[in-house]
Scaffold this active site. Structure first.
Site, PDB file in Angstrom:
ATOM      1  N   LYS A   1       0.838  -1.215   0.000  1.00  0.00           N
ATOM      2  CA  LYS A   1       0.000   0.000   0.000  1.00  0.00           C
ATOM      3  C   LYS A   1       0.869   1.259   0.000  1.00  0.00           C
ATOM      4  O   LYS A   1       0.662   2.155  -0.799  1.00  0.00           O
ATOM      5  CB  LYS A   1      -0.904   0.044   1.246  1.00  0.00           C
ATOM      6  CG  LYS A   1      -1.822  -1.124   1.424  1.00  0.00           C
ATOM      7  CD  LYS A   1      -2.718  -0.956   2.653  1.00  0.00           C
ATOM      8  CE  LYS A   1      -1.984  -0.833   3.982  1.00  0.00           C
ATOM      9  NZ  LYS A   1      -1.324  -2.075   4.449  1.00  0.00           N
TER      10      LYS A   1
ATOM     11  N   ARG B   1      -8.806   1.472   9.566  1.00  0.00           N
ATOM     12  CA  ARG B   1      -8.289   0.142   9.869  1.00  0.00           C
ATOM     13  C   ARG B   1      -9.223  -0.631  10.791  1.00  0.00           C
ATOM     14  O   ARG B   1      -8.949  -1.780  11.135  1.00  0.00           O
ATOM     15  CB  ARG B   1      -6.943   0.306  10.567  1.00  0.00           C
ATOM     16  CG  ARG B   1      -5.823  -0.474   9.935  1.00  0.00           C
ATOM     17  CD  ARG B   1      -4.512   0.062  10.476  1.00  0.00           C
ATOM     18  NE  ARG B   1      -3.468  -0.868  10.295  1.00  0.00           N
ATOM     19  CZ  ARG B   1      -2.330  -0.587   9.642  1.00  0.00           C
ATOM     20  NH1 ARG B   1      -2.142   0.590   9.110  1.00  0.00           N
ATOM     21  NH2 ARG B   1      -1.403  -1.473   9.543  1.00  0.00           N
TER      22      ARG B   1
ATOM     23  N   ARG C   1      12.121  -5.570   4.463  1.00  0.00           N
ATOM     24  CA  ARG C   1      11.855  -4.139   4.234  1.00  0.00           C
ATOM     25  C   ARG C   1      12.904  -3.249   4.900  1.00  0.00           C
ATOM     26  O   ARG C   1      13.298  -3.476   6.041  1.00  0.00           O
ATOM     27  CB  ARG C   1      10.461  -3.798   4.780  1.00  0.00           C
ATOM     28  CG  ARG C   1      10.122  -2.329   4.676  1.00  0.00           C
ATOM     29  CD  ARG C   1       8.657  -2.092   4.659  1.00  0.00           C
ATOM     30  NE  ARG C   1       8.016  -2.303   5.955  1.00  0.00           N
ATOM     31  CZ  ARG C   1       6.718  -2.119   6.147  1.00  0.00           C
ATOM     32  NH1 ARG C   1       5.937  -1.751   5.153  1.00  0.00           N
ATOM     33  NH2 ARG C   1       6.198  -2.321   7.331  1.00  0.00           N
TER      34      ARG C   1
ATOM     35  N   ARG D   1      12.377  -1.267  10.222  1.00  0.00           N
ATOM     36  CA  ARG D   1      11.421  -0.753  11.208  1.00  0.00           C
ATOM     37  C   ARG D   1      11.390  -1.675  12.420  1.00  0.00           C
ATOM     38  O   ARG D   1      11.461  -2.881  12.270  1.00  0.00           O
ATOM     39  CB  ARG D   1      10.031  -0.680  10.575  1.00  0.00           C
ATOM     40  CG  ARG D   1       9.665   0.728  10.169  1.00  0.00           C
ATOM     41  CD  ARG D   1       8.420   0.795   9.378  1.00  0.00           C
ATOM     42  NE  ARG D   1       7.280   0.097   9.951  1.00  0.00           N
ATOM     43  CZ  ARG D   1       6.084   0.056   9.365  1.00  0.00           C
ATOM     44  NH1 ARG D   1       5.899   0.657   8.209  1.00  0.00           N
ATOM     45  NH2 ARG D   1       5.091  -0.587   9.919  1.00  0.00           N
TER      46      ARG D   1
ATOM     47  N   ARG E   1       0.614  -8.279  14.015  1.00  0.00           N
ATOM     48  CA  ARG E   1      -0.008  -7.325  13.074  1.00  0.00           C
ATOM     49  C   ARG E   1      -0.938  -8.051  12.112  1.00  0.00           C
ATOM     50  O   ARG E   1      -2.002  -7.544  11.756  1.00  0.00           O
ATOM     51  CB  ARG E   1       1.078  -6.554  12.302  1.00  0.00           C
ATOM     52  CG  ARG E   1       1.702  -5.445  13.151  1.00  0.00           C
ATOM     53  CD  ARG E   1       3.068  -5.058  12.675  1.00  0.00           C
ATOM     54  NE  ARG E   1       3.095  -4.487  11.355  1.00  0.00           N
ATOM     55  CZ  ARG E   1       4.202  -4.414  10.599  1.00  0.00           C
ATOM     56  NH1 ARG E   1       5.338  -4.887  11.052  1.00  0.00           N
ATOM     57  NH2 ARG E   1       4.145  -3.868   9.417  1.00  0.00           N
TER      58      ARG E   1
HETATM   59  P1  ADP Z   1       1.815  -1.683   8.064  1.00  0.00           P
HETATM   60  O1  ADP Z   1       0.641  -1.402   7.162  1.00  0.00           O
HETATM   61  O2  ADP Z   1       2.979  -2.254   7.313  1.00  0.00           O
HETATM   62  O3  ADP Z   1       1.465  -2.494   9.277  1.00  0.00           O
HETATM   63  P2  ADP Z   1       1.841   1.061   9.026  1.00  0.00           P
HETATM   64  O4  ADP Z   1       3.000   1.966   8.927  1.00  0.00           O
HETATM   65  O5  ADP Z   1       0.636   1.381   8.213  1.00  0.00           O
HETATM   66  O6  ADP Z   1       2.411  -0.369   8.647  1.00  0.00           O
HETATM   67  O7  ADP Z   1       1.361   0.931  10.556  1.00  0.00           O
HETATM   68  C1  ADP Z   1       2.281   0.666  11.586  1.00  0.00           C
HETATM   69  C2  ADP Z   1       1.552   0.609  12.926  1.00  0.00           C
HETATM   70  O8  ADP Z   1       0.966   1.882  13.218  1.00  0.00           O
HETATM   71  C3  ADP Z   1       0.395  -0.386  13.018  1.00  0.00           C
HETATM   72  O9  ADP Z   1       0.822  -1.694  13.306  1.00  0.00           O
HETATM   73  C4  ADP Z   1      -0.419   0.247  14.172  1.00  0.00           C
HETATM   74  O10 ADP Z   1       0.177  -0.013  15.419  1.00  0.00           O
HETATM   75  C5  ADP Z   1      -0.291   1.739  13.901  1.00  0.00           C
HETATM   76  N1  ADP Z   1      -1.369   2.215  13.007  1.00  0.00           N
HETATM   77  C6  ADP Z   1      -1.260   2.563  11.700  1.00  0.00           C
HETATM   78  N2  ADP Z   1      -2.447   2.924  11.183  1.00  0.00           N
HETATM   79  C7  ADP Z   1      -3.351   2.795  12.188  1.00  0.00           C
HETATM   80  C8  ADP Z   1      -4.768   3.002  12.292  1.00  0.00           C
HETATM   81  N3  ADP Z   1      -5.511   3.409  11.250  1.00  0.00           N
HETATM   82  N4  ADP Z   1      -5.357   2.760  13.483  1.00  0.00           N
HETATM   83  C9  ADP Z   1      -4.640   2.358  14.544  1.00  0.00           C
HETATM   84  N5  ADP Z   1      -3.321   2.131  14.522  1.00  0.00           N
HETATM   85  C10 ADP Z   1      -2.670   2.347  13.358  1.00  0.00           C
END
Ligand code: ADP
Length: 221
Positions: free
Chosen positions: A13, A89, A128, A161, A172
């Protein structure tokens, strides 16, 4: 154009949203990047989010909703639209987004689901690399930087990360299945869902997405 990118962590994404937002002149609003900025800036939200992210859990809906509403409102002043990456999410977040759109009298034009197999996800997240300075994304073998360990764009050192470790990745994925996957049906019922094969190599999928968005853009004009 206002778009939502849906899919499990590691589906691509962020990588596609970065590229496409530049090509289409849209703002790229990535919830994870916004949260990491808050952490780096030592804000109250950042302090709350840090351990939650490290565990691979979700930051509470009300905090994320408020943060993303500010981001969207800012983007609407400067850009022709936005790509939401990693937001919504949860079902609560999707409902808050509906409410926000109704209040602003705007609509989400498409939700794009990146269907990706677990084998591919684990392989992508394990390899990554990110640039902490400019946010560029790489992969040890799939998208290697020109010079090992250094960002092509700004020359800074690339890192992994903290939440890209096997234990957190497992968590996750479990959170994705429980909280986020139900949104696929939510947007299907709204008739704005479009599904793509996220297992494909980057360039092939990028070309498909660009064709899709260009034709969508024409229908919106
Ligand atoms: P990925 O999609 O690879 O898991 P992101 O950078 O989108 O990575 O998200 C990293 C972390 O940030 C998630 O595992 C969560 O803890 C937090 N996070 C991201 N977006 C949200 C969201 N919409 N609601 C709650 N927590 C979020």
């Amino acid at each position: 154009m206002k778009l939502i990118f849906l899919g499990p962590p590691g589906a691509g994404k962020g990588t596609h949203a970065k590229r496409l937002s530049e090509q289409l002149g849209l703002a790229h609003l990535a919830a994870g990047d916004c949260l990491r900025k808050q952490i780096a800036g030592g804000t109250a939200l950042g302090l709350q989010a840090k351990d939650i992210i490290q565990r691979g859990e979700l930051v509470p809906d009300d905090l994320v909703n408020r943060m993303m509403e500010e981001e969207m409102a800012g983007a609407m002043k400067e850009y022709r639209g936005f790509i939401l990456d990693g937001y919504p999410r949860t079902m609560n977040q999707a409902e808050a987004l509906d409410l926000f759109c109704a209040q602003k009298n705007v609509a989400i034009d498409a939700a794009v689901n990146f269907r990706t197999s677990e084998q591919v996800i684990v392989e992508r997240l394990g390899g990554r690399l990110i640039c902490g300075s400019c946010g560029a994304n790489y992969h040890r073998t799939n998208i290697p930087p020109r010079q090992e360990g250094l960002c092509d764009r700004c020359g800074k050192v690339l890192t992994q990360r903290k939440d890209d470790n096997p234990e957190t990745i497992k968590n996750r994925l479990a959170v994705y299945r429980k909280e986020t996957a139900p949104l696929i049906d939510f947007y299907r019922e709204k008739r704005i869902l479009n599904e793509f094969d996220g297992d494909q190599p980057l360039e092939a999928l990028c070309a498909q997405l660009l064709t899709f968005f260009e034709s969508l853009n024409k229908t919106l004009r």
